[in-house]
Design a protein around this motif. Sequence first.
Motif, PDB file in Angstrom:
ATOM      1  N   TYR A  71      -2.973   1.848 -21.927  1.00  0.00           N
ATOM      2  CA  TYR A  71      -2.470   0.929 -20.903  1.00  0.00           C
ATOM      3  C   TYR A  71      -1.295   1.515 -20.204  1.00  0.00           C
ATOM      4  CZ  TYR A  71      -0.248  -3.119 -18.882  1.00  0.00           C
ATOM      5  OH  TYR A  71       0.520  -4.210 -18.366  1.00  0.00           O
ATOM      6  N   MET A  78      -2.839   2.477 -10.548  1.00  0.00           N
ATOM      7  CA  MET A  78      -2.502   1.766  -9.467  1.00  0.00           C
ATOM      8  C   MET A  78      -1.418   2.447  -8.307  1.00  0.00           C
ATOM      9  SD  MET A  78      -1.531  -1.795 -11.498  1.00  0.00           S
ATOM     10  CE  MET A  78      -0.703  -1.120 -12.602  1.00  0.00           C
ATOM     11  N   THR A  81      -3.506   4.518  -5.687  1.00  0.00           N
ATOM     12  CA  THR A  81      -4.351   3.778  -4.744  1.00  0.00           C
ATOM     13  C   THR A  81      -3.520   2.823  -3.899  1.00  0.00           C
ATOM     14  OG1 THR A  81      -4.810   2.149  -6.573  1.00  0.00           O
ATOM     15  CG2 THR A  81      -6.371   4.098  -6.147  1.00  0.00           C
ATOM     16  N   VAL A  85      -2.075   0.905   0.864  1.00  0.00           N
ATOM     17  CA  VAL A  85      -2.080  -0.339   1.302  1.00  0.00           C
ATOM     18  C   VAL A  85      -0.799  -0.241   2.180  1.00  0.00           C
ATOM     19  CG1 VAL A  85      -1.529  -2.831   1.080  1.00  0.00           C
ATOM     20  CG2 VAL A  85      -3.157  -1.423  -0.525  1.00  0.00           C
ATOM     21  N   MET A  89      -0.781  -0.050   6.376  1.00  0.00           N
ATOM     22  CA  MET A  89       0.057  -1.352   7.275  1.00  0.00           C
ATOM     23  C   MET A  89       1.074  -0.741   7.533  1.00  0.00           C
ATOM     24  SD  MET A  89      -1.017  -4.530   4.709  1.00  0.00           S
ATOM     25  CE  MET A  89      -2.907  -4.355   4.101  1.00  0.00           C
ATOM     26  N   LEU A 288      -9.691   4.546   0.886  1.00  0.00           N
ATOM     27  CA  LEU A 288      -9.505   4.122  -0.465  1.00  0.00           C
ATOM     28  C   LEU A 288     -10.938   3.850  -0.963  1.00  0.00           C
ATOM     29  CD1 LEU A 288      -7.380   3.358  -2.513  1.00  0.00           C
ATOM     30  CD2 LEU A 288      -7.344   1.118  -1.380  1.00  0.00           C
TER      31      LEU A 288
ATOM     32  N   VAL B  18       1.239  -8.491   7.777  1.00  0.00           N
ATOM     33  CA  VAL B  18       1.577  -7.404   6.777  1.00  0.00           C
ATOM     34  C   VAL B  18       2.172  -8.199   5.795  1.00  0.00           C
ATOM     35  CG1 VAL B  18       3.092  -5.377   6.401  1.00  0.00           C
ATOM     36  CG2 VAL B  18       1.658  -5.478   8.486  1.00  0.00           C
ATOM     37  N   CYS B  21      -0.293  -9.800   3.313  1.00  0.00           N
ATOM     38  CA  CYS B  21      -1.012  -8.418   2.601  1.00  0.00           C
ATOM     39  C   CYS B  21      -0.270  -8.091   1.366  1.00  0.00           C
ATOM     40  CB  CYS B  21      -1.460  -7.672   3.461  1.00  0.00           C
ATOM     41  SG  CYS B  21      -2.769  -8.223   4.559  1.00  0.00           S
ATOM     42  N   LEU B  22       1.176  -7.867   1.593  1.00  0.00           N
ATOM     43  CA  LEU B  22       1.972  -7.056   0.772  1.00  0.00           C
ATOM     44  C   LEU B  22       2.321  -7.903  -0.400  1.00  0.00           C
ATOM     45  CD1 LEU B  22       3.997  -4.559   2.797  1.00  0.00           C
ATOM     46  CD2 LEU B  22       1.981  -4.272   1.693  1.00  0.00           C
ATOM     47  N   TRP B  25      -0.677  -7.638  -2.625  1.00  0.00           N
ATOM     48  CA  TRP B  25      -0.573  -6.451  -3.095  1.00  0.00           C
ATOM     49  C   TRP B  25       0.481  -6.294  -4.327  1.00  0.00           C
ATOM     50  CZ3 TRP B  25       4.149  -3.458  -2.279  1.00  0.00           C
ATOM     51  CH2 TRP B  25       4.189  -2.034  -2.808  1.00  0.00           C
ATOM     52  N   SER B  29      -0.511  -6.061  -8.818  1.00  0.00           N
ATOM     53  CA  SER B  29      -0.167  -4.911  -9.265  1.00  0.00           C
ATOM     54  C   SER B  29       0.887  -5.132 -10.148  1.00  0.00           C
ATOM     55  CB  SER B  29       0.060  -3.743  -8.205  1.00  0.00           C
ATOM     56  OG  SER B  29       0.772  -4.057  -7.246  1.00  0.00           O
ATOM     57  N   TYR B  30       2.212  -5.298  -9.546  1.00  0.00           N
ATOM     58  CA  TYR B  30       3.246  -5.509 -10.538  1.00  0.00           C
ATOM     59  C   TYR B  30       3.225  -6.694 -11.249  1.00  0.00           C
ATOM     60  CZ  TYR B  30       4.762  -1.950  -7.220  1.00  0.00           C
ATOM     61  OH  TYR B  30       4.620  -0.903  -6.345  1.00  0.00           O
ATOM     62  N   ALA B  33      -0.862  -7.392 -13.529  1.00  0.00           N
ATOM     63  CA  ALA B  33      -1.343  -6.241 -14.342  1.00  0.00           C
ATOM     64  C   ALA B  33      -0.035  -5.671 -15.058  1.00  0.00           C
ATOM     65  CB  ALA B  33      -1.659  -4.776 -13.272  1.00  0.00           C
ATOM     66  N   ILE B  60      -6.885  -2.273  -7.975  1.00  0.00           N
ATOM     67  CA  ILE B  60      -7.441  -1.386  -6.965  1.00  0.00           C
ATOM     68  C   ILE B  60      -8.623  -1.975  -5.917  1.00  0.00           C
ATOM     69  CG2 ILE B  60      -9.011   0.755  -6.806  1.00  0.00           C
ATOM     70  CD1 ILE B  60      -7.885   1.759  -9.555  1.00  0.00           C
ATOM     71  N   LEU B  61      -9.487  -2.995  -6.800  1.00  0.00           N
ATOM     72  CA  LEU B  61     -10.368  -3.640  -5.486  1.00  0.00           C
ATOM     73  C   LEU B  61      -9.685  -4.723  -4.740  1.00  0.00           C
ATOM     74  CD1 LEU B  61     -13.052  -4.398  -8.816  1.00  0.00           C
ATOM     75  CD2 LEU B  61     -13.322  -3.030  -6.946  1.00  0.00           C
ATOM     76  N   PHE B  63      -6.701  -4.032  -3.594  1.00  0.00           N
ATOM     77  CA  PHE B  63      -6.160  -2.960  -2.501  1.00  0.00           C
ATOM     78  C   PHE B  63      -7.242  -2.961  -1.421  1.00  0.00           C
ATOM     79  CE2 PHE B  63      -3.203  -0.965  -5.873  1.00  0.00           C
ATOM     80  CZ  PHE B  63      -2.626  -2.076  -5.928  1.00  0.00           C
ATOM     81  N   LEU B  64      -8.488  -2.628  -1.811  1.00  0.00           N
ATOM     82  CA  LEU B  64      -9.593  -2.297  -0.801  1.00  0.00           C
ATOM     83  C   LEU B  64      -9.782  -3.486   0.177  1.00  0.00           C
ATOM     84  CD1 LEU B  64     -12.303  -0.716  -2.698  1.00  0.00           C
ATOM     85  CD2 LEU B  64     -11.387   0.060  -0.580  1.00  0.00           C
ATOM     86  N   LEU B  66      -7.856  -5.947   0.857  1.00  0.00           N
ATOM     87  CA  LEU B  66      -6.677  -6.218   1.689  1.00  0.00           C
ATOM     88  C   LEU B  66      -6.534  -4.941   2.841  1.00  0.00           C
ATOM     89  CD1 LEU B  66      -3.606  -6.540  -0.835  1.00  0.00           C
ATOM     90  CD2 LEU B  66      -4.591  -8.245   0.566  1.00  0.00           C
ATOM     91  N   ILE B  67      -6.874  -3.785   2.516  1.00  0.00           N
ATOM     92  CA  ILE B  67      -6.796  -2.881   3.766  1.00  0.00           C
ATOM     93  C   ILE B  67      -7.887  -3.227   4.743  1.00  0.00           C
ATOM     94  CG2 ILE B  67      -7.076  -0.354   4.415  1.00  0.00           C
ATOM     95  CD1 ILE B  67      -5.806   0.458   2.034  1.00  0.00           C
TER      96      ILE B  67
END
Lengths: 591, 85
Positions: A71, A78, A81, A85, A89, A288, B18, B21-22, B25, B29-30, B33, B60-61, B63-64, B66-67
């Motif tokens: 993990y 992350m 990838t 983003v 942007m 991506l 932006v 989206c961020l 994002w 992740s932070y 996860a 990852i999914l 992120f995709l 979002l872009i």
Amino acid sequence: MDQTTLNIIVVGLSFCLYFGIAIWARAGSTSEFYAAGRGVNPVINGMATAADWMSAASFISMAGLIAFVGYSNSTFLMGWTGGYVLMAMLLAPYLRKFGKYTVPEFIGDRYYSTAARMVAVVALIVISVTYVIGQMTGAGVAFSRFLEVDVTTGLYIASATVFVYAVLGGMKGITYTQVAQYVVLIIAYTIPAIFISLQLTGNPIPGLGLFSNMAPGTAGAGTPLLVTLDGLVTDLGFNQYTTGSSPWLMALFTLSLMIGTAGLPHVIIRFFTVPKVADARWSAGWALVFIALLYLTAPAVGAMARLNIMTTMWPNGVEGEAVAVDDLPDWFETWQVTGLLGVEDKNGDGLIQYYNESGAGMAELAAERGWAGNELITFNRDILVLANPEIANLPGWVIALIAAGGLAAALSTAAGLLLAISSAISHDLIKSTLNPNISEKGELLAARISMAGAIVLATYLGLNPPGFAAQTVALAFGLAAASLFPTLMMGIFSKRMNSAGATWGMLAGLISTSLYLFAYLGVFFIPGTAWLTSDQYLFGIPPTHFGPIGAVLNFAVAFLVSRATAAPPEHIQELVESVRIPRGAGAAMNK
Amino acid sequence: MADKPNNNAYWSANIRLVTICLVIWAVVSYGFAILLRPMLSGIAVGGTDLGFWFAQQGSILVFLVLIFFYAWRMNKLDKEHGVDE
């Protein structure tokens, strides 16, 4: 036909394809050499970007990093990838609108300063050279294993190959070679993964198999794969696979990789090749998509390979007897030759016990069962993906495909990096500063010569590698995060940012990060030149995690210096206005 | 220039997009996860918890998505504000 012959045939065919494309798409002008004539379809560019981006570290090292840690190393998934983003942007569309050839060129024009441009050139070269080391070592390992030459010879072959097609191709040749390399590497990566996922879980999609139950007929049938794996590794004294510690350090490292990714010049310049700003946005998404095909598979490859290694070493379960020396699979022997895998029957019982000597309670268990220490004495993480088809008993052509894929990953990234380095030297140093009157032909020649020089340097560093391929690369990210990303972003999002602020900010980020890295890892990573040790980390932050701190220093210094000095001139503020809107990018096409 | 106010509206719409989206994002992740993983530990996914899934697949999914969402929305904004090509 023996395996080596098969490998040579498959690798040879893939190389013929690359060379063919390089000759077909060789660069005739500087516009083609630097930006492929700005005529690349966004989907094609996305595919090329994926190959440009996915390096030896992604292909060869990443699954191994996840497999042996679990993990906690999701940070790589992350980080590598999530940076897209930010790039999609905050940078790519605007830099495409600006419509020049190199990243330092934008910095030099936006900050109306040759000094800023030169600092950016230095940052770019340090980042790209650090990064290219990992590609060279990765290619060397792949050559040595699959074509049965030693690592040094492998490295020379890799350098010679890159030399031929990077010098000839330029950005145009590299773009189309990268598309072919992407196809080779993604097939090579996913085919064994699909086979293994089917064997273990019955699910053909590895990313879903990772969260499925073990298939009937496997050890632990009916229980989730991750539960089985957790059980095996903890029984042998290793850390649990699905848990980790220090979440804040994980978050910091992920941030370092994300900002670093967004600031990597060799990836940014790929977005200069599409015709319009809207294409640059779509292209980032396509990049991506193609990257995610590998990145969603990698964690499954890692976990499943770890499970396969465990069951190979303990065919009768952890409670039963370990594997006998004579029963070790064939791939052990082939990999022992490279020195990257090693076993030693310490207690002389004819069996190979693989466990974590320093795990809690393992000393007692070892004493009870007559173990004299871990007997799988070497297992280089980098070989995991390369040995994966052999570990899972897949046919010979799959092994050959992995060889071709590993080399495609290393070479495509190396070519992209070398292009970034050579265009910085020929376009930013020679054309703009040293000899502005150089002819178009002269500049092309200069680009090719500087590429040759970069390859020689990369080869030397590849022969004296500082560590695992992925770790080497991680250092480049810290530098990209601390120097280029903040400066580029402020150049677009702050009209008030001026020349002095940007220059001092970049210097602050670059110098602080370099010093922090060198202090713990050696000056230019030369062993024995470090002056601090790992128990002296500032606030417990390891050097590989320093990127965001360097970026904050960059932002802070830039802000303070710019507020203390004069605002940028009117025409620069208009430049920023024009970079912010897409209209007119096509017009800037052939400058 | 006559289109100045228009460009300002375009730019602030971009900044708003932006930012949204961020935030997503960062949260997946932070947040999900890594730092908020303990809060999601009750949700089981394939032998582990949702946080692990976000760390190795979910982010990852997202992120995709979002872009592509950003590209679609921005290209539409370009047209609305007349700054497209």
